[in-house]
Motif scaffolding. Structure first.
Motif, PDB file in Angstrom:
ATOM      1  N   TYR A  30      36.537  23.318  36.902  1.00 33.70           N
ATOM      2  CA  TYR A  30      36.143  24.489  37.874  1.00 33.70           C
ATOM      3  C   TYR A  30      35.684  26.011  37.005  1.00 33.70           C
ATOM      4  O   TYR A  30      34.894  26.462  37.157  1.00 33.70           O
ATOM      5  CB  TYR A  30      37.483  24.899  38.441  1.00 33.70           C
ATOM      6  CG  TYR A  30      37.169  26.279  39.468  1.00 33.70           C
ATOM      7  CD1 TYR A  30      36.729  26.000  40.596  1.00 33.70           C
ATOM      8  CD2 TYR A  30      37.772  27.597  39.059  1.00 33.70           C
ATOM      9  CE1 TYR A  30      36.608  27.399  41.252  1.00 33.70           C
ATOM     10  CE2 TYR A  30      37.439  28.682  39.660  1.00 33.70           C
ATOM     11  CZ  TYR A  30      36.777  28.562  41.044  1.00 33.70           C
ATOM     12  OH  TYR A  30      36.839  29.810  41.799  1.00 33.70           O
ATOM     13  N   ARG A  34      32.310  27.717  37.185  1.00 27.35           N
ATOM     14  CA  ARG A  34      32.487  29.312  37.636  1.00 27.35           C
ATOM     15  C   ARG A  34      31.662  30.238  36.449  1.00 27.35           C
ATOM     16  O   ARG A  34      31.380  31.140  36.595  1.00 27.35           O
ATOM     17  CB  ARG A  34      34.016  29.651  37.505  1.00 27.35           C
ATOM     18  CG  ARG A  34      34.189  31.159  37.957  1.00 27.35           C
ATOM     19  CD  ARG A  34      33.835  31.399  39.469  1.00 27.35           C
ATOM     20  NE  ARG A  34      34.047  32.778  39.831  1.00 27.35           N
ATOM     21  CZ  ARG A  34      32.932  33.559  39.626  1.00 27.35           C
ATOM     22  NH1 ARG A  34      31.951  33.509  38.919  1.00 27.35           N
ATOM     23  NH2 ARG A  34      33.317  34.826  40.156  1.00 27.35           N
ATOM     24  N   TYR A  37      28.373  31.424  37.260  1.00 23.69           N
ATOM     25  CA  TYR A  37      28.279  32.415  38.298  1.00 23.69           C
ATOM     26  C   TYR A  37      28.409  33.761  37.982  1.00 23.69           C
ATOM     27  O   TYR A  37      29.148  34.168  36.845  1.00 23.69           O
ATOM     28  CB  TYR A  37      29.007  31.636  39.518  1.00 23.69           C
ATOM     29  CG  TYR A  37      28.244  30.841  40.255  1.00 23.69           C
ATOM     30  CD1 TYR A  37      27.592  30.761  41.301  1.00 23.69           C
ATOM     31  CD2 TYR A  37      28.723  29.521  39.700  1.00 23.69           C
ATOM     32  CE1 TYR A  37      27.112  29.734  41.893  1.00 23.69           C
ATOM     33  CE2 TYR A  37      27.923  28.271  40.175  1.00 23.69           C
ATOM     34  CZ  TYR A  37      27.298  28.460  41.284  1.00 23.69           C
ATOM     35  OH  TYR A  37      26.660  27.451  41.896  1.00 23.69           O
ATOM     36  N   GLY A  41      30.670  35.558  42.230  1.00 21.87           N
ATOM     37  CA  GLY A  41      30.850  33.949  42.619  1.00 21.87           C
ATOM     38  C   GLY A  41      29.892  33.602  43.469  1.00 21.87           C
ATOM     39  O   GLY A  41      29.730  32.217  43.575  1.00 21.87           O
ATOM     40  N   GLY A 397      33.697  35.571  35.682  1.00 23.33           N
ATOM     41  CA  GLY A 397      32.164  34.546  34.996  1.00 23.33           C
ATOM     42  C   GLY A 397      32.560  34.661  33.577  1.00 23.33           C
ATOM     43  O   GLY A 397      32.394  33.623  32.887  1.00 23.33           O
ATOM     44  N   SER A 400      35.578  32.783  32.389  1.00 14.51           N
ATOM     45  CA  SER A 400      35.394  31.463  32.394  1.00 14.51           C
ATOM     46  C   SER A 400      34.590  30.799  31.202  1.00 14.51           C
ATOM     47  O   SER A 400      35.057  30.025  30.561  1.00 14.51           O
ATOM     48  CB  SER A 400      34.840  30.826  33.670  1.00 14.51           C
ATOM     49  OG  SER A 400      35.689  31.354  34.870  1.00 14.51           O
TER      50      SER A 400
END
Length: 427
Positions: A30, A34, A37, A41, A397, A400
């Motif tokens: 995930y 992510r 993006y 999101g 984002g 992540s």
């Protein structure tokens, strides 16, 4: 293996596989998705979030600090662990010493952070680091006893720059001089301070008194003259200055009286700024320049015991006949340690260092707790920046992308460690 046994084995492994997938595989997958993006999101951002890793000032500072952590923390912790492990083999209470050194591992990062936040407190009365540092400093450079002393009302003294005070009028031989000051709390006056004395006139010298011109109680005491309850300023330095040059100097006695030679005639009397300098308050351990080394020090305090235990286990399995053979051949203890002990322990040292490298890449708790808000940007690391981007700045984002970057940094180190362990197992 029959089909039934494979099924039974799969059923036993299934709960572990489910947990592994839910807690490890899914979050990794995930986070990777992510990271491509945007903030909402919904929109695809491509590699913009990864580009921020090298353009955002906060992330770049965190990356620089992570490099410092990886270079110094594992190296110092491993070196200390090696020294402790070798030395504890030679002392009578080695086991007790190992227990004390390993004990910080039983403390959580949160508790250790709170402990060291207090240890590094700026106030020497609270922070033990500055208490020790100030004690050592004051041993070699005595602090002033009168840091807050200053002229009072109707004083013959005026500021002279640099924290010094100077008389408004020149002094003359045979005329006693009064240099009254105020501002020193009675409970911090030097123990040697005696009742302020009255200087006696001397035709061939300049005499005077410097004292605390303050008596408790309203309307009590005579301004500009020593009273029965007022104390002299012992050790106060007085200089006679003519044309910007010091021509004579003296140090006040316990009762504040002083005597200057005839050369002081017609000079201005100056109380140098050193008499009033503020007491040394230690280092700003949690300031911008020292906060990262300070936090690394707390980490080493915790993990040196871990390194010591692993290295001690390696020492226990070392062939003693090799050490004895080296000694028989004439090697001294340093040569035995450097040329026999360390090479034989190299695999263990490598495992310890690599394990600590993986650990420091993910360090978060200590930095978050110990570094105050004013210095947190200077102590920032990638794990802390991940938290800040994800929760404080609402940039999931970018957070992540930092998580994926950290994973990519850890994987090669883990691979090296696993490969070494397998190589050792084959032996």
């Amino acid at each position: 293996m029959t089909g039934t046994r494979r099924t039974v084995a799969a059923l036993f492994l299934l709960p572990a596989l489910v947990l592994l997938g839910a807690l490890v595989v899914y979050p990794i997958g995930y986070s990777v998705i992510r990271s491509f993006y945007d903030q909402s999101g919904d929109g695809f951002a491509g590699f913009d979030n990864y580009q921020a890793l090298f353009t955002d000032d906060g992330i770049r500072a965190a990356l620089k600090n992570n490099i410092i952590w990886v270079v110094f923390a594992p190296t110092v912790a491993t070196a200390l662990g090696l020294i402790f492990a070798v030395l504890t083999e030679r002392v009578r209470w080695g086991t007790a010493f190992k227990l004390v050194v390993f004990m910080p591992m039983a403390i959580s990062m949160l508790a250790a952070g709170i402990i060291f936040r207090l240890v590094y407190d700026q106030d020497p009365d609270k922070g033990i680091a500055n208490a020790v540092w100030v004690g050592v400093h004051d041993t070699f450079a005595e602090a002033s006893a009168f840091p807050k002393a200053h002229p009072g009302r109707q004083s013959p003294l005026e500021p002279a720059g640099g924290g010094a005070f100077v008389t408004k009028e020149p002094v003359r031989l045979g005329e006693p001089v009064a240099l009254p000051l105020v501002g020193v709390a009675p409970d911090v006056m030097p123990d040697s301070a005696a009742r302020a004395g009255t200087a006696q006139a001397d035709p061939g010298k300049v005499t005077g008194t410097t004292w605390q011109d303050f008596t408790r109680g309203k309307g009590v005491g005579t301004l500009g003259a020593p009273d029965a309850s007022e104390l002299g300023y012992p050790g106060m330095r007085i200089e006679a200055v003519k044309d910007g040059r010091v021509v004579a100097s003296a140090t006040a006695a316990d009762d504040g009286t002083f005597t200057l030679p005839a050369a002081a005639d017609g000079a201005l009397l100056r109380l140098p700024g050193d008499n009033f300098k503020q007491p040394y308050n230690g280092l700003d351990w949690l300031g911008p320049s020292l906060v990262t080394p300070a936090v690394i020090g707390s980490y080493i305090w915790m993990w040196a015991g871990f390194a010591m235990v692993l290295i001690a286990a390696g020492l226990a399995g070392m062939p003693r006949e090799l050490l004895e053979a080296a000694r028989v051949d004439g090697a001294n203890e340093w040569q035995v340690f450097r040329r026999v002990t360390v090479p034989l322990l190299a695999p263990v040292l490598a495992v310890v260092a690599v394990t600590l490298m993986i650990n420091v890449l993910k360090v978060f708790d200590l930095v978050f707790i110990i570094a105050p808000g004013s210095s947190q940007d200077d102590a920032n690391v990638l794990a802390l920046e991940l938290y800040r981007k994800g929760f404080s700045e609402d940039q999931p984002g970018v957070a992540s992308a930092i998580a994926v970057f950290l994973l990519l940094l850890v994987i090669p180190v883990m691979w090296f460690n696993i490969r070494r362990l397998r190589r050792e197992a084959r032996r």
